[in-house]
Design an enzyme around this catalytic site. Structure first.
Site, PDB file in Angstrom:
ATOM      1  CG  HIS A  94      -4.618  -3.464  -4.343  1.00  0.00           C
ATOM      2  ND1 HIS A  94      -3.926  -4.759  -3.749  1.00  0.00           N
ATOM      3  CD2 HIS A  94      -5.300  -4.018  -5.039  1.00  0.00           C
ATOM      4  CE1 HIS A  94      -4.290  -5.721  -4.605  1.00  0.00           C
ATOM      5  NE2 HIS A  94      -5.508  -5.406  -5.333  1.00  0.00           N
ATOM      6  CG  HIS A 148      -4.759  -4.274   1.894  1.00  0.00           C
ATOM      7  ND1 HIS A 148      -5.950  -4.340   0.719  1.00  0.00           N
ATOM      8  CD2 HIS A 148      -3.646  -4.314   1.212  1.00  0.00           C
ATOM      9  CE1 HIS A 148      -5.099  -4.419  -0.580  1.00  0.00           C
ATOM     10  NE2 HIS A 148      -3.503  -4.515  -0.199  1.00  0.00           N
TER      11      HIS A 148
HETATM   12  P1  FDA Z   1       5.606   1.856   4.569  1.00  0.00           P
HETATM   13  O1  FDA Z   1       5.525   0.416   5.282  1.00  0.00           O
HETATM   14  O2  FDA Z   1       5.628   2.044   3.285  1.00  0.00           O
HETATM   15  O3  FDA Z   1       6.497   2.722   5.393  1.00  0.00           O
HETATM   16  C1  FDA Z   1       6.963   2.478   6.700  1.00  0.00           C
HETATM   17  C2  FDA Z   1       8.559   3.166   6.718  1.00  0.00           C
HETATM   18  O4  FDA Z   1       9.018   3.343   7.923  1.00  0.00           O
HETATM   19  C3  FDA Z   1       9.241   1.723   6.247  1.00  0.00           C
HETATM   20  O5  FDA Z   1      10.345   2.265   5.167  1.00  0.00           O
HETATM   21  C4  FDA Z   1       9.926   1.228   7.577  1.00  0.00           C
HETATM   22  O6  FDA Z   1      11.136   0.591   7.264  1.00  0.00           O
HETATM   23  C5  FDA Z   1      10.227   2.520   8.218  1.00  0.00           C
HETATM   24  N1  FDA Z   1      10.070   2.350   9.661  1.00  0.00           N
HETATM   25  C6  FDA Z   1       9.358   1.655  10.490  1.00  0.00           C
HETATM   26  N2  FDA Z   1       9.665   1.593  11.661  1.00  0.00           N
HETATM   27  C7  FDA Z   1      10.775   2.520  11.819  1.00  0.00           C
HETATM   28  C8  FDA Z   1      11.446   3.150  12.955  1.00  0.00           C
HETATM   29  N3  FDA Z   1      11.279   2.745  14.202  1.00  0.00           N
HETATM   30  N4  FDA Z   1      12.414   3.715  12.521  1.00  0.00           N
HETATM   31  C9  FDA Z   1      12.757   4.351  11.328  1.00  0.00           C
HETATM   32  N5  FDA Z   1      12.087   3.665  10.379  1.00  0.00           N
HETATM   33  C10 FDA Z   1      11.079   3.116  10.490  1.00  0.00           C
HETATM   34  N6  FDA Z   1      -0.823  -2.198  -1.767  1.00  0.00           N
HETATM   35  C11 FDA Z   1      -1.314  -1.506  -3.075  1.00  0.00           C
HETATM   36  O7  FDA Z   1      -1.510  -0.621  -3.563  1.00  0.00           O
HETATM   37  N7  FDA Z   1      -0.799  -2.660  -3.943  1.00  0.00           N
HETATM   38  C12 FDA Z   1      -0.682  -4.012  -3.907  1.00  0.00           C
HETATM   39  O8  FDA Z   1      -0.548  -4.687  -4.938  1.00  0.00           O
HETATM   40  C13 FDA Z   1      -0.313  -4.276  -2.490  1.00  0.00           C
HETATM   41  N8  FDA Z   1       0.393  -5.583  -2.299  1.00  0.00           N
HETATM   42  C14 FDA Z   1       0.769  -5.724  -0.937  1.00  0.00           C
HETATM   43  C15 FDA Z   1       1.761  -6.880  -0.911  1.00  0.00           C
HETATM   44  C16 FDA Z   1       2.344  -7.200   0.420  1.00  0.00           C
HETATM   45  C17 FDA Z   1       3.342  -8.428   0.521  1.00  0.00           C
HETATM   46  C18 FDA Z   1       2.329  -6.003   1.420  1.00  0.00           C
HETATM   47  C19 FDA Z   1       3.010  -6.016   2.677  1.00  0.00           C
HETATM   48  C20 FDA Z   1       1.553  -4.898   1.133  1.00  0.00           C
HETATM   49  C21 FDA Z   1       0.834  -4.792  -0.113  1.00  0.00           C
HETATM   50  N9  FDA Z   1       0.064  -3.587  -0.199  1.00  0.00           N
HETATM   51  C22 FDA Z   1      -0.206  -3.313  -1.677  1.00  0.00           C
HETATM   52  C23 FDA Z   1      -0.069  -2.551   0.986  1.00  0.00           C
HETATM   53  C24 FDA Z   1       0.606  -1.397   0.701  1.00  0.00           C
HETATM   54  O9  FDA Z   1       1.897  -1.661   0.051  1.00  0.00           O
HETATM   55  C25 FDA Z   1       1.069  -0.837   2.221  1.00  0.00           C
HETATM   56  O10 FDA Z   1      -0.293  -0.553   2.582  1.00  0.00           O
HETATM   57  C26 FDA Z   1       1.654   0.781   1.991  1.00  0.00           C
HETATM   58  O11 FDA Z   1       2.906   0.575   0.969  1.00  0.00           O
HETATM   59  C27 FDA Z   1       1.961   1.203   3.402  1.00  0.00           C
HETATM   60  O12 FDA Z   1       2.477   2.500   3.343  1.00  0.00           O
HETATM   61  P2  FDA Z   1       2.972   3.182   4.650  1.00  0.00           P
HETATM   62  O13 FDA Z   1       3.397   4.694   4.275  1.00  0.00           O
HETATM   63  O14 FDA Z   1       1.702   3.245   5.471  1.00  0.00           O
HETATM   64  O15 FDA Z   1       4.286   2.369   5.293  1.00  0.00           O
END
Ligand code: FDA
Length: 588
Positions: free
Chosen positions: A566, A523
């Site tokens: 979350h 997170h």
């Molecule tokens: P997110 O990571 O979704 O999007 C970023 C995007 O940018 C990605 O698609 C990536 O590939 C792309 N990207 C990155 N760099 C790039 C570049 N240079 N060029 C082009 N594209 C690029 N939350 C919840 O609500 N319930 C839960 O149960 C959980 N459990 C959980 C488990 C695990 C293992 C993780 C890792 C996370 C969770 N979370 C969660 C947290 C939640 O899923 C997380 O905080 C959000 O999905 C993040 O969303 P963002 O929009 O910030 O980034």
């Protein structure tokens, strides 16, 4: 193709980015490009399977970012997972759908973000949501809700997996936790989170598949001619106008595409970074927005001096206890306990509170020093005081304890929700794709380690309380041989530090590698915080990067403080609100 020009470019087709892309491209004639490093995972069983948590870890759709050695947490590197796919991290996460305690969102406004409070965000939580009413069978197994908290017409399907663990489970847990002073909470999504609950997930109940940002916000709209997703393509940096303006003006994004190599995609209105909290600050730095001391090391000309880019990194640490079950359980568990500090500590709470209260000034010094002064002591102290008030005055949940009756075992994964440790992410190269220096500083303060131990003891106590105690036999981890009830605090500390955070998979608990572990609760927030500039903010209440005319950040980076829910539910809501602000500004 130099003619590639759109009104808006969104970098990152993840959880937040796809919301903004969807809402802007609702308007005919507005052209939107999404640049996404990953590809479609629509048919990837590691994504779609609602019981498949952990299966995508370590595969090509997991960025698996590595931290620096965690000097306060046993020395090893940690893996911070993030999804690389259309849908981003929502395609690999645990699917839990819980929002926040209302006062936590109200704090955003208190700290200077006009217009951001629970009352103004709730309609956006609801706008994003398509709540699926649980069946009578699911209700008999614990699913519960107040319909007034939920939205029924949004794109994101929220509900319970088809098969929930058997119907004796919730009354049994309720009786147990009642004795520990923790009440039942029918629906944690209305702003009051404390209690035992059976929370919903992001799941398509009818088809029993994961609901992610792509299924909700992209695939049904993929044929819009004004919405283009450019996959398998890395954004390298923002390209700026050469004109001398008082504010920096973005004209496009340089990308690396497998077919065309390096090229520029142009934006006539805005560039919106939605690459996640472990990539958006990196893209800002390589584009010249950040701390001049860091940028000059890599010969990056300073476009805007904001020394807090990449600071304020806040994450939680995850750990677990596991027990031999005396029954064989089927169905998905959806039970969590969200106890307050009073409920965890009982009469000892005043001691804990006064210890923290008297330590915060020192914590603020340490954080400021570790950022080499980029984070001002007074600013971080104010944030700590807020956090103290939330924990001890407002009594927001202190920890989340997930209860997982699975097959013949009964596990409990947990994380204290509001640690005081603060870290950072900064570039180690002028190349956005090179690994960054990620340092969450886990257990920077003894209090965070104590919290981890205290919650573990609370869980042990719960499993020794009837009727829950009747449903478990031996404690597998940490195990009574390993850590008897008489174990000293330093033995518990060692267990917390050395115990790799185990990833649940079909084999049970597994270590990732010898010197790398998986303790993050995944997170991470705050690396481009929405706060006034004088308080260390990177983006304004409109989510615009200070000193720029047309660059926004919309993703987990902007959350200024960690939340007790979350993250995705809040990120969908924030992105919905961001889209409305953008439409308003451009009169779309
Ligand atoms: P997110 O990571 O979704 O999007 C970023 C995007 O940018 C990605 O698609 C990536 O590939 C792309 N990207 C990155 N760099 C790039 C570049 N240079 N060029 C082009 N594209 C690029 N939350 C919840 O609500 N319930 C839960 O149960 C959980 N459990 C959980 C488990 C695990 C293992 C993780 C890792 C996370 C969770 N979370 C969660 C947290 C939640 O899923 C997380 O905080 C959000 O999905 C993040 O969303 P963002 O929009 O910030 O980034």
């Amino acid at each position: 193709d130099p003619a590639q020009k759109y009104d808006f470019i969104i970098v990152g087709g993840g959880t937040s980015g796809l919301v903004v892309a969807n809402r802007l491209s609702e308007i005919k004639g507005v052209t939107v490009a999404v640049i996404e490093a990953g590809d479609s995972v629509f048919n990837n069983p590691n994504v779609t399977n609602v019981a498949g948590y952990g299966r995508a870890f370590g595969t090509h759709i997991d960025w698996a970012y590595q931290t620096e050695n965690q000097k306060y947490a046993g020395g090893s590197k940690q893996i911070m997972r993030a999804g690389k796919a259309i849908g981003g991290t929502s395609t690999i996460n645990g699917m839990s759908y819980t929002r926040a305690q209302s006062v936590q969102i109200d704090a955003w406004e208190l700290f200077g973000n006009k217009g951001w409070n629970w009352g103004s965000l709730l309609p956006y939580y609801q706008k994003s949501e398509m709540f699926q009413i649980p069946s009578l069978n699911q209700i008999s197994r614990g699913a519960d809700y107040y319909i007034t908290y939920h939205g029924e017409n949004g794109p994101l399907k929220v509900g319970w997996p088809t098969e929930i663990t058997n119907r004796t489970m919730l009354p049994m847990l309720d009786q147990t936790f009642n004795q520990l002073g923790v009440p039942f909470n029918r629906d944690v999504n209305g702003g009051s989170m404390v209690g035992l609950t059976s929370h919903p997930n992001t799941v398509n109940t009818k088809e029993n598949v994961r609901e992610d940002a792509a299924r909700a916000y992209y695939w049904p709209y993929q044929n819009r001619s004004n919405l283009k997703i450019i996959t398998n393509t890395l954004a390298n940096r923002i390209i700026w106008s050469n004109d001398s303006n008082s504010e920096a003006v973005a004209v496009g994004v340089e990308v690396t595409n497998p077919h065309h190599g390096v090229e520029t995609i142009y934006a006539s209105k805005e560039v919106i970074l939605s690459a996640g909290s472990l990539k958006s600050p990196v893209l800002l730095e390589v584009s010249g927005i950040g701390n001049p001391d860091i940028l000059s090391t890599y010969n990056i000309p300073v476009k805007v001096n904001i020394s807090t880019v990449g600071e304020n990194l806040q994450d939680q640490t995850n750990n677990g206890l596991s027990f031999q079950g005396t029954e064989f359980w089927l169905g998905s568990p959806t039970f969590s306990v969200l106890p307050s500090a009073n409920q965890i500590y009982g009469s000892n709470v005043t001691n804990v509170a006064s210890y923290i209260n008297s330590s915060m000034a020192e914590y603020a010094k340490v954080v400021s020093n570790s950022s080499k002064g980029a984070v001002q002591e007074a600013n971080i102290l104010a944030a700590f005081k807020l956090q103290y008030d939330l924990i001890f005055e407002a009594q927001v949940p202190f920890a989340e304890v997930v209860l997982l009756p699975i097959a013949g075992s009964f596990m409990s994964e947990y994380w204290p929700l509001l640690p005081f440790s603060r870290g950072s992410i900064h570039i180690k190269s002028a190349n956005a794709s090179a690994p960054a220096s990620i340092n969450p500083n886990y257990f920077m303060f003894k209090q965070d380690l104590d919290a981890q131990v205290d919650v573990a003891k609370f869980i042990r106590k719960a499993f020794a309380t009837a009727p829950l105690s009747d449903f478990v036999a031996e404690e597998f981890a940490p195990g009574m041989d390993n850590l008897p009830d008489t174990a000293s605090n330093s033995q518990w500390d060692d267990w917390v530090k050395m115990n790799c955070m185990c990833t649940k998979n079909s084999e049970g608990l597994e270590k990732v590698a010898d010197n790398i572990s998986d303790r993050s609760n995944f997170h991470p927030v705050g690396t481009a915080s929405m706060l006034p500039r004088s308080r260390g903010g990177v983006v304004s209440p409109e989510l615009r990067v200070y000193g720029t005319k047309n660059v926004r950040v919309v993703d987990a980076s902007v959350l200024p403080f960690q939340l007790c829910g979350h993250l995705t539910s809040t990120l969908y809501a924030v992105a919905e609100k961001a889209a409305d602000m953008i439409k308003k500004q451009y009169r779309l």
